[in-house]
Scaffold this active site. Structure first.
Site, PDB file in Angstrom:
ATOM      1  N   ASP A 469       0.847  -1.181   0.000  1.00  0.00           N
ATOM      2  CA  ASP A 469       0.000   0.000   0.000  1.00  0.00           C
ATOM      3  C   ASP A 469       0.890   1.240   0.000  1.00  0.00           C
ATOM      4  O   ASP A 469       2.095   1.158   0.275  1.00  0.00           O
ATOM      5  CB  ASP A 469      -0.910  -0.026   1.228  1.00  0.00           C
ATOM      6  CG  ASP A 469      -1.849   1.160   1.281  1.00  0.00           C
ATOM      7  OD1 ASP A 469      -2.340   1.574   0.224  1.00  0.00           O
ATOM      8  OD2 ASP A 469      -2.092   1.675   2.385  1.00  0.00           O
ATOM      9  N   PHE A 633     -18.001  13.984   2.443  1.00  0.00           N
ATOM     10  CA  PHE A 633     -17.215  13.420   1.337  1.00  0.00           C
ATOM     11  C   PHE A 633     -17.575  11.957   1.131  1.00  0.00           C
ATOM     12  O   PHE A 633     -17.739  11.197   2.087  1.00  0.00           O
ATOM     13  CB  PHE A 633     -15.721  13.548   1.643  1.00  0.00           C
ATOM     14  CG  PHE A 633     -14.834  12.954   0.585  1.00  0.00           C
ATOM     15  CD1 PHE A 633     -14.413  13.715  -0.492  1.00  0.00           C
ATOM     16  CD2 PHE A 633     -14.423  11.633   0.664  1.00  0.00           C
ATOM     17  CE1 PHE A 633     -13.601  13.172  -1.469  1.00  0.00           C
ATOM     18  CE2 PHE A 633     -13.611  11.078  -0.303  1.00  0.00           C
ATOM     19  CZ  PHE A 633     -13.201  11.854  -1.375  1.00  0.00           C
ATOM     20  N   GLY A 767      -5.171   3.677  -3.504  1.00  0.00           N
ATOM     21  CA  GLY A 767      -6.421   4.305  -3.899  1.00  0.00           C
ATOM     22  C   GLY A 767      -6.254   5.751  -4.275  1.00  0.00           C
ATOM     23  O   GLY A 767      -7.244   6.424  -4.595  1.00  0.00           O
TER      24      GLY A 767
END
Length: 915
Positions: A469, A633, A767
């Protein structure tokens, strides 16, 4: 890069037309029954449609060949399918066994259909359906399945099964060649050690489950508070949860001891984020005078059926005994999910989901039993030795001339030669693995390391692919504000003092205007015009940008040192604000960094509740803003917004900030946003676009009525609410572009360099946006500065993927960057299908794409969801057969860690993930 992979360009227009004419002639000659409607079909279809119907690996000549190529290839593939005994021997028996087992499991464990429900407050007996018990069970076995389950896990390996058969053969007098204990003692020792180890682990899991299920909570009844175990909580109960106490089940937030009607919860055990989340109580029940009044009203909660998504919820709260009946929409901010912890105050909620229907349990997948490559190789070697043992026994029987009962002699020879496969090998292997694990935990260079499994520690030395990640793993997840861009002027860390001067000048002018307007008849705007035009323009723009950043967020200041009572006092008096005791809490570290920056330049957020927000100017003046609406959000919208009213001027302003891809079409036309976003991304900065729109009172009232109506909808609520909000997101004024830096972890560069020199290929799955991911890959030396990078352009069809893969195939020794974000494309269907570039390639060219990617020195996959991360890990395992390792620090990395052959969870900013 991979010349052996036969990917070729698609046909030209001339070749396509020629092929169509040949096919049309072919079908015309075949007669009306075969292809009367075919010619028009082939003439009208485009290039992508032909690619979709053609075989995947059509040769270049096949594109321009006659009709026989097109029709014989699919037919040939069908005739090559394995049938009958060949299919059964080559794997069909596995398919049949799996299908039968799945059928039996579905018969024995029929899942109840999940439905929406109506929950009456404090009345569990009114529930129409039976709901699961609110108990947590992490045990793998029960008292009946423990022994069979452990034995199955052991004897599914050929090595152990072989010794079991050999030991059982000694009960047959004709085959007995020695004492029973010489065979059963070693096997019994291995099984005893394994059963004891599994029993200890199972008992520990049982104790942990019992401890959690036995926790006591206060249940509110008509007669008052009673203590109830967590496992005895039912749907409809009113549960009181104290500060720092775990929430036992999914609940709707009804009341809190906080005067603001809200509380904070910690969700690190649910979504991996350590930042606190703000939850809001139902206003109808929060306004009740006393706690016992919850039983004096006739109210119920309508909740949607249990779902996996922990970030959304749709429901309604209805009070029937009022005139008219009160209807209040419920969203994610009104929920308290199980496994979260109350961080402030005391909360009261009504239980809506229990046990297996809670969000935390539904999102928990059963991890696979990971088997080390050494165990698999040992199993294969055992099979090879067994074949050699059989061959040697046949030779011995042959030398005897097959005299007498030769089959009995053959089996006795097998038993005599059985010591060729030593059972002590398995014992020594298990002891060696345990020693490896102990040495890892005691290594002084990596203190605090915990080995969660003793079956695969040797896998760390056999890795080929390392998938990592980015946020919190390669980077520290500690955001630092670096850049503010206003279009014509840019401010960095060395020019922040200019922003402070502009703010001081702007608020000084505002105070002069306010004082002048009270003593003179000159309008404020007329007085403002006396200032120099350039200075006024820059100062006002800086002031509007900083004010927008200070107002558009979900950050809440918390005064930990003063306690909860002290926080209320601080919110009421100006002189009690203490900068030393104030900390900021938010769901995103980016927003905390932005608010801290506004504090450093002079505009400080000092107080916030559900309805208001207070800012302190450089001169010490307190500005109060009324919060009218907040739009949080989401990963779909990629933006958040807030509507506020200035108490001093009664002006209503809609502020919004978000990613550049989402805000580019919302803000007014400009010629600098796209370029500056790219420049900041190349510097490794995370960018946010800030905009605003002034609203009149009539515009806001019209929006509020439509917005409240959409929130009460029970069907397609999310779409209706989004449509109403989008009606405001038009021609917004672009204020500024912010850049925040996520700093690298210590020693990341030399670590990646050593891993690469060791022959380990490193893939980064994140991401984040493409530009930021590419910059972090270069700054961390995952991709060297001199190395070429191929950015896989967005593709929406098979033809585009075909061309892009051919373009990538011609490049040598370059890193691949591909995006996983969704693009709305149409693939021969009437409704849009959301597929990303990565998904399009995997749909049509899975094998070719993985082959090309595996030959790259580094791969960066950006905009990846947790499901896509796990999918990439599985693809590498299936297509390469090599060992993979996944490393991450957040809850969104758990699926990737579980799917990999070896998982490493690190303690970062977000969460310590069990590997």
């Amino acid at each position: 890069m991979a010349e052996q992979i036969p990917l070729y360009p698609v046909r030209s227009a001339a070749a396509l037309a020629a092929a169509n004419r040949k096919r049309a002639a072919y079908f015309s000659a075949a007669g009306p029954g075969l292809g009367a409607d075919r010619p028009s079909r082939y003439q009208l279809e485009d290039e992508s449609a032909h690619l979709d119907e053609m075989p995947l690996m059509m040769s270049e000549e096949g594109f321009e060949n006659d009709e026989s190529d097109y029709h014989t290839l699919p037919r040939a593939r069908i005739t090559r399918r394995k049938r009958g005994l060949e299919w059964f021997v080559c794997g069909g028996w596995k398919f049949l066994c799996t299908s039968c087992c799945d059928w039996l499991i579905n018969i024995c464990q029929r899942k109840r259909e999940l439905k929406a429900r109506t929950v009456w407050l404090g009345c569990p007996e009114k529930c129409e359906e039976k709901h699961p018990r609110n108990s947590i069970k992490n045990q793998k076995y029960n008292i009946f399945t423990f022994i069979p389950g452990v034995l199955y896990e052991q004897f599914k390996f050929f090595l152990n099964l072989y010794f079991l058969i050999v030991s059982c053969s000694q009960f047959v007098p004709a085959l007995k060649i020695g004492y029973l204990y010489t065979y059963w003692a070693p096997l019994g020792f291995v099984l005893a050690v394994t059963i004891m180890r599994e029993a200890v682990d199972e008992f520990r899991r049982f104790q942990r489950d019992k401890e959690v299920n036995s926790q006591l909570y206060s249940k509110l009844t008509v007669r008052g508070k009673v203590q109830v175990k967590s496992s005895d909580i039912q749907v409809g109960d009113l549960i009181i949860v104290e500060k720092n106490q775990r929430i036992p089940s999914d609940m709707v937030f009804l009341r809190t001891s906080e005067k603001a009607g809200s509380c904070f919860i910690r969700t690190d055990q649910l979504d991996g984020e350590t930042d606190w989340k703000l939850k809001v109580a139902v206003s109808c029940t929060q306004r009740l005078p006393a706690l016992g009044d919850l039983f004096s009203i006739n109210a119920y909660v309508y909740a949607q059926k249990p779902q996996l998504d922990i970030h959304s919820f749709e429901g309604t709260f209805t009070r029937e005994d009022s005139d008219p009946p009160v209807h209040e929409s419920l969203s994610i901010e009104n929920t308290l999910w199980a496994s979260t912890v109350v961080a402030s105050g005391t909360v009261i909620g009504v239980v809506i989901y229990t046990g297996k229907e809670t969000r935390s349990v539904m999102n928990t997948s059963n991890p696979k039993n990971k088997v080390g490559l050494l165990d698999l190789e040992l199993n294969q070697l055992t099979k090879a030795l067994f074949l050699a043992l059989v061959a040697l026994s046949v030779v011995m029987v042959t030398l005897q001339g097959f005299a007498g009962p030769w089959y009995r002699s053959l089996f006795r020879f097998l038993l005599l030669f059985s010591y060729i496969i030593p059972i002590s090998l398995r014992v020594n292997l298990d002891m060696g693995k345990a020693a490896y694990g102990w040495m890892i935990m005691k290594d002084e260079n990596i203190p605090g390391t915990v080995v969660r499994t003793s079956t695969i520690p040797e896998e760390l030395g056999r890795l080929v692919y390392l998938l990592t990640d980015k946020t919190g793993t390669l980077t520290q997840n500690e955001m630092v504000f670096k850049r503010l861009h206003l279009g014509t002027v840019s401010y960095g860390t060395d020019t922040m003092d200019e922003i402070q001067n502009h703010l001081v000048n702007a608020y000084a002018q505002m105070q002069c205007q306010a004082g002048g307007s009270s003593t003179a008849s000159t309008p404020p705007r007329k007085a403002q015009s006396s200032a120099p035009k350039v200075r006024r323009s820059v100062s006002s723009r800086v002031h509007e940008a900083v004010k927008a950043v200070a107002l558009c967020h979900n950050v809440t200041p918390v005064y930990e040192a003063c306690g909860m009572a002290g926080e209320t006092e601080v919110a009421e008096a100006d002189q009690d604000f203490s900068d030393d005791n104030r900390t900021y809490q938010a769901s995103s570290p980016d927003e905390v960094a932005l608010v801290r920056w506004t504090e450093s330049v002079g505009l400080t957020l000092v107080s916030r509740d559900l309805t208001s927000m207070q800012l302190r100017t450089p001169s010490g003046q307190i500005l109060t803003y009324c919060i009218l609406q907040t739009f949080p959000f989401t990963s779909e919208s990629k933006r958040m917004g807030v509507i506020v009213r200035d108490e001093s001027t009664a002006e209503i302003t809609f502020y919004m900030k978000g990613a550049d891809v989402a805000m580019a079409s919302i803000v007014q036309y400009n010629d600098w946003l796209e370029e500056e976003c790219g420049n900041m991304a190349r510097e490794g900065l995370r960018t946010l676009v800030v905009a605003k729109r002034a609203l009149t009172e009539e515009q806001y009232q019209d929006f509020e009525s439509r917005y409240n109506q959409a929130k009460l909808s029970l069907h397609d609520r999310t779409l209706k609410v989004a449509a109403v909000v989008e009606s405001l997101e038009r021609e917004m004024e672009l204020l500024c572009l912010t850049g925040v830096e996520d700093q690298l972890q210590a020693d990341v560069r030399p670590t990646l360099e050593m891993l690469r020199n060791a022959g380990i290929k490193i893939w980064m799955l994140t991401g984040d946006k493409l530009e930021t991911a590419t910059c972090i890959a270069k700054s961390s030396h995952l991709v060297s500065r001199t190395q070429d990078t191929h950015v896989f352009r967005p593709v929406t069809s098979r033809g585009e993927a075909h061309l892009e893969l051919n373009a990538f195939r011609r490049k040598h020794d370059c890193a691949l960057v591909i995006s996983g974000d969704s693009l709305e494309v149409r693939l021969a269907c009437p409704r849009p299908v959301h597929l990303s570039s990565l998904e399009v390639c995997l749909k049509y060219y899975e094998h070719e794409f993985v082959e090309l990617a595996c030959q790259c020195p580094a791969v960066v996959c950006c905009r990846c969801s947790p499901t896509q991360k796990a999918h990439i890990v599985k693809l590498l395992q299936q297509h390469t057969g090599r060992r993979t390792c996944a490393i991450g620090d957040g809850g969104n990395d758990v699926s990737m860690i579980q799917a990999a052959d070896c998982g490493i969870g690190i303690e970062g900013k977000t969460l310590e993930v069990p590997a």
